[in-house]
Write a protein that holds these residues in place. Structure first.
Motif, short mmCIF file in Angstrom:
data_model
loop_
_atom_site.label_atom_id
_atom_site.label_comp_id
_atom_site.label_asym_id
_atom_site.label_seq_id
_atom_site.Cartn_x
_atom_site.Cartn_y
_atom_site.Cartn_z
N VAL A 115 47.64 -3.67 37.32
CA VAL A 115 47.61 -2.35 36.70
C VAL A 115 49.06 -1.88 36.51
N THR A 116 49.35 -1.39 35.35
CA THR A 116 50.73 -0.94 35.07
C THR A 116 50.68 0.23 34.10
N SER A 117 51.79 0.53 33.49
CA SER A 117 51.80 1.55 32.41
C SER A 117 52.83 1.11 31.38
N PRO A 118 52.75 1.66 30.17
CA PRO A 118 53.76 1.32 29.15
C PRO A 118 55.15 1.68 29.68
N ILE A 119 56.17 1.00 29.20
CA ILE A 119 57.51 1.14 29.78
C ILE A 119 58.04 2.57 29.71
N SER A 120 57.69 3.28 28.63
CA SER A 120 58.18 4.66 28.51
C SER A 120 57.58 5.52 29.63
N VAL A 121 56.30 5.30 29.93
CA VAL A 121 55.64 6.05 30.99
C VAL A 121 56.23 5.63 32.35
N TYR A 122 56.50 4.34 32.48
CA TYR A 122 57.08 3.80 33.72
C TYR A 122 58.42 4.49 34.01
N ILE A 123 59.26 4.58 32.98
CA ILE A 123 60.57 5.23 33.14
C ILE A 123 60.39 6.71 33.48
N PHE A 124 59.44 7.33 32.80
CA PHE A 124 59.16 8.76 33.04
C PHE A 124 58.74 8.98 34.49
N ASN A 125 57.90 8.05 35.02
CA ASN A 125 57.44 8.15 36.41
C ASN A 125 58.61 8.04 37.38
N TYR B 43 61.67 8.77 36.83
CA TYR B 43 62.44 10.02 36.70
C TYR B 43 61.76 11.15 37.46
N GLN B 44 60.44 11.23 37.30
CA GLN B 44 59.67 12.28 37.98
C GLN B 44 59.78 12.15 39.49
N LEU B 45 59.87 10.89 39.97
CA LEU B 45 59.96 10.65 41.41
C LEU B 45 61.39 10.83 41.93
N GLY B 46 62.32 11.16 41.06
CA GLY B 46 63.70 11.42 41.45
C GLY B 46 64.57 10.18 41.49
N ASP B 47 64.03 9.02 41.03
CA ASP B 47 64.83 7.79 41.03
C ASP B 47 65.59 7.68 39.71
N LEU B 48 66.63 8.46 39.58
CA LEU B 48 67.37 8.53 38.31
C LEU B 48 68.07 7.20 38.02
N LYS B 49 68.59 6.57 39.09
CA LYS B 49 69.29 5.30 38.91
C LYS B 49 68.31 4.24 38.41
N GLY B 50 67.11 4.21 39.05
CA GLY B 50 66.08 3.24 38.63
C GLY B 50 65.68 3.48 37.18
N ALA B 51 65.46 4.77 36.83
CA ALA B 51 65.07 5.11 35.45
C ALA B 51 66.16 4.66 34.47
N ALA B 52 67.44 4.89 34.85
CA ALA B 52 68.55 4.50 33.97
C ALA B 52 68.63 2.99 33.85
N ALA B 53 68.39 2.27 34.98
CA ALA B 53 68.48 0.80 34.93
C ALA B 53 67.40 0.22 34.04
N VAL B 54 66.14 0.70 34.18
CA VAL B 54 65.04 0.17 33.33
C VAL B 54 65.28 0.55 31.86
N SER B 55 65.79 1.78 31.66
CA SER B 55 66.08 2.20 30.28
C SER B 55 67.14 1.30 29.67
N SER B 56 68.19 0.97 30.48
CA SER B 56 69.26 0.10 29.97
C SER B 56 68.68 -1.26 29.57
N LEU B 57 67.75 -1.73 30.40
CA LEU B 57 67.11 -3.01 30.09
C LEU B 57 66.40 -2.95 28.73
N LEU B 58 65.71 -1.84 28.52
CA LEU B 58 64.98 -1.65 27.25
C LEU B 58 65.95 -1.58 26.07
N VAL B 59 67.06 -0.87 26.27
CA VAL B 59 68.07 -0.76 25.21
C VAL B 59 68.60 -2.15 24.87
N LEU B 60 68.88 -2.95 25.90
CA LEU B 60 69.42 -4.30 25.67
C LEU B 60 68.41 -5.17 24.91
N ILE B 61 67.13 -5.06 25.27
CA ILE B 61 66.10 -5.85 24.58
C ILE B 61 66.04 -5.44 23.10
#
Lengths: 292, 347
Positions: free
Chosen positions: A236-246, A248-266
């Motif tokens: 069970v998962t969620s689309p990447i945009s929702v994953y990043i949003f989650n 961010y909501q949980l306060g993991d800004l670094k994690g959100a930025a890292a996954v977002s960077s991965l998406l930007v690179l792809i």
């Protein structure tokens, strides 16, 4: 001797060409900075090792797989259904064409939360259509098919409209000349219309894909979580945009930025790959000459 | 009949109606389609090529009916306005296209010969956008001939070419038509092109066929002002225009001689002089403009605007405002729109 194209020495008037390029360069450059600086802030926020770590995180990989798989299917559907529609809009006159145009443009102006809600109401298992889709093996609510449906809904318009513009730009006299030279309508489409419209269709497809991957509003309603289904075995998962949003909501800004960077690179890699392939003329249908 | 036979061709494009158009062409004969802008010349060619429906038309080539066939089966070498070159293919790719479509095994040999004949050998790897106007025309010609057509349709040959390139291509098309004697229909905007290629002429006006025949017949019976201007007349008057100048003795004299579409005065046959006498009319010079072999004098005869050609000759030029006399021999006058085209000069 003074060149006639240059202003005389001491002239206080800048040349027309200077004004003509400096001002747009300043204004346009500001916009380019506005595009690039936030991205730079994003990709430099998380250290590279954290980006690498996220790239091997099973949760991120599952979310990315679902997003890329769904966006690939959505792109294929947008092309298969949208390019013929673009062709009809460009090349045929029929009653109700302006209304059809409005319908095609509608998803672009509709808030995407509203689009998600509308699709949910139509395809929820409680609705007759939703129940029928479940019976056929395509449950929509919180499945990969839901993600695909939302993606097609919010992104296919770009493929339709770009294809229409591309087909419209093909000179009708070129098509008539090809037919009079012995080509049937099908042969003209394959050997003239599609190659000439190809760049426009690819541009539209890229826009559609980008729009599909960046979607979040519709997913929040219809596919916040993605449960295993016929095409996606799990977890069970969620689309990447929702994953990043989650994150961010949980306060993991670094994690959100890292996954977002991965998406930007792809996304960047995909865009560069398309440009490279297009530039080399490596796609067989983009070339014209069959004889050397 | 051998050749192209067209009877009762009528078609519609939006609100524009064309026809009925009738003509016949023998192998090697060229029909020049003339007419003002919007008269239906391109529409006629597109209908002949099969791109516009003409259900009532009878079109046959060497006795074989064509009207029921789709464009790709009409065996026509059609060169549309703008030439219709395939922008994504090189010169070679364009010329070989019709042979590729038919999977012809001798495509390469045939195309190489055509490229050589039309002087395109050195350009075969270039794309249309990199060619000059004349080169593009030659590619269009080579491609049309590569398809081994049995008749040719050419919309506005030489449009946008400079005079040198145009004359060169006129010679080339002339010699090509000698080697490939096909019935050919061309839309011609320029008299030079029409008269150097055409042996038959068809004149359209607002979708209606106003004339079809030889140059001699066109000269004898010009149907309207457009035809007169195409033949080189610079003084063309409708009946209404003659009525609008009651003070002009010349206009009064011309009125009974005018046909239903008016009357035209050939420049080259009008004589300029100073002596008063029967058969001469006053002419007040307004401006002088140089033309290739002399001067064009613009002025009026008691209000009726006139242009007169004065060949280059020794002696001073008359100054603007000078009162002169003109004479009009009978060959200078052309009735428009009625039978018995040449009118008698007023005495």
């Amino acid at each position: 001797m003074t060149s006639p194209s240059r202003p005389p020495p001491g002239s206080r008037l800048p040349s027309r060409s200077a004004w003509g390029s400096v001002l747009p360069a300043i204004l346009g450059g500001s916009l380019i900075l506005l595009f690039l600086l936030p991205l730079l802030a994003l990709v430099t926020y998380a250290p590279p090792e954290e980006i690498l770590q996220e790239a091997t995180n099973p949760g991120v990989l599952a979310s990315l797989s679902v997003t890329l798989l769904a966006s690939g299917i959505a792109l294929a559907l947008s092309l298969a259904l949208g390019v013929p529609l673009g062709y009809l809009l460009a090349r045929r006159s029929f009653r109700g064409k302006p209304i059809l145009h409005s319908v095609v443009t509608l998803p672009l102006v509709l808030p995407h939360l509203v689009a998600g809600l509308a699709i949910l109401l139509l395809f929820s298992p409680a609705s007759p259509i939703g129940a029928f889709a479940v019976r056929l093996g395509f449950p929509v609510f919180e499945t990969l098919w839901g993600v695909v449906l939302v993606m097609v809904y919010v992104s296919a318009s770009y493929t339709v409209l770009s294809s229409e513009l591309a087909f419209r730009a093909v000179d009708a006299s070129v098509l008539e000349a090809a037919r009079s030279l012995g080509a049937t309508p099908g042969e003209v489409t394959a050997s003239v219309t599609l190659p000439l419209a190809f760049r426009g269709i690819v541009a539209g497809a890229l826009l559609s894909w980008s729009r599909a991957v960046s979607e979040i509003g519709g997913f929040l309603i219809l596919a916040y979580a993605v449960y295993p289904s016929s095409l996606y075995p799990g977890p069970v998962t969620s689309p990447i945009s929702v994953y990043i949003f989650n994150l961010y909501q949980l306060g993991d800004l670094k994690g959100a930025a890292a996954v977002s960077s991965l998406l930007v690179l792809i996304a960047l890699a995909l865009f560069l790959a398309v440009r490279f392939v297009e530039g080399r003329g490596a796609l067989p249908w983009a070339r014209g000459d069959l004889l050397p | 009949m051998n050749g192209l036979l067209v009877r009762g061709l009528e078609t519609q494009l939006g609100n524009f109606l064309l026809g009925p158009v009738d003509f016949e062409l023998r192998p090697g004969e060229v029909l020049a389609v003339l007419g003002p802008s919007g008269s239906g010349k391109t529409t006629l060619l597109r209908a002949l090529a099969g791109f516009l429906p003409a259900p009532a038309a009878s079109i046959s080539l060497d006795g074989r009916p064509l009207a029921i066939l789709p464009p790709e089966e009409r065996a026509v070498g059609y060169v549309p306005q703008g030439l219709g070159l395939l922008p994504h293919r090189t010169v070679l790719g364009n010329v070989v296209y019709p042979l590729e479509i038919r999977s012809r095994p001798d495509a390469r040999t045939r195309v190489q010969t055509l490229l050589k004949d039309l002087g395109l050998d050195g350009l075969k790897d270039r794309y249309p956008r990199t060619l000059s106007g004349g080169e593009r025309q030659r590619v269009a010609m080579a491609r049309a001939l590569a398809a081994e057509p049995r008749w040719l349709l050419w919309d506005e040959p030489y449009a946008g070419l400079d005079l040198g390139a145009r004359d060169e291509l006129l010679d080339l098309l002339g010699s090509t038509l000698e080697t490939h004697p096909l019935p050919t229909v061309i839309v011609a905007h320029e008299p030079a092109v029409a008269f150097s290629l055409g042996r038959q002429f068809l004149l359209l006006q607002a979708g209606r066929q106003r004339f079809q025949g030889s140059l001699e017949e066109l000269r004898r019976h010009p149907p309207n002002a457009f035809a007169a201007r195409f033949l080189g007349c610079q003084n063309v008057f409708s009946r209404e225009e003659l009525e609008r100048h009651p003070a002009s003795r010349l206009a009064r004299e011309l009125r009974p001689l005018a046909g239903p579409e008016g009357i035209a005065l050939f420049l080259r046959d009008m004589r300029l002089g100073t002596g008063e006498g029967p058969g001469t009319w006053p002419f007040t010079l307004r401006t002088l403009l140089p033309d290739p072999d002399g001067w064009l004098l613009r002025g009026d005869s008691e209000g009726l605007p006139l242009r007169i050609h004065r060949p280059e000759a020794p002696g001073p030029l008359p100054a603007p405002g000078t009162g002169l006399r003109i004479s009009l021999p009978s060959e200078a006058l052309l009735r428009l729109g009625g039978p018995g085209a040449t009118a008698h000069a007023p005495e």
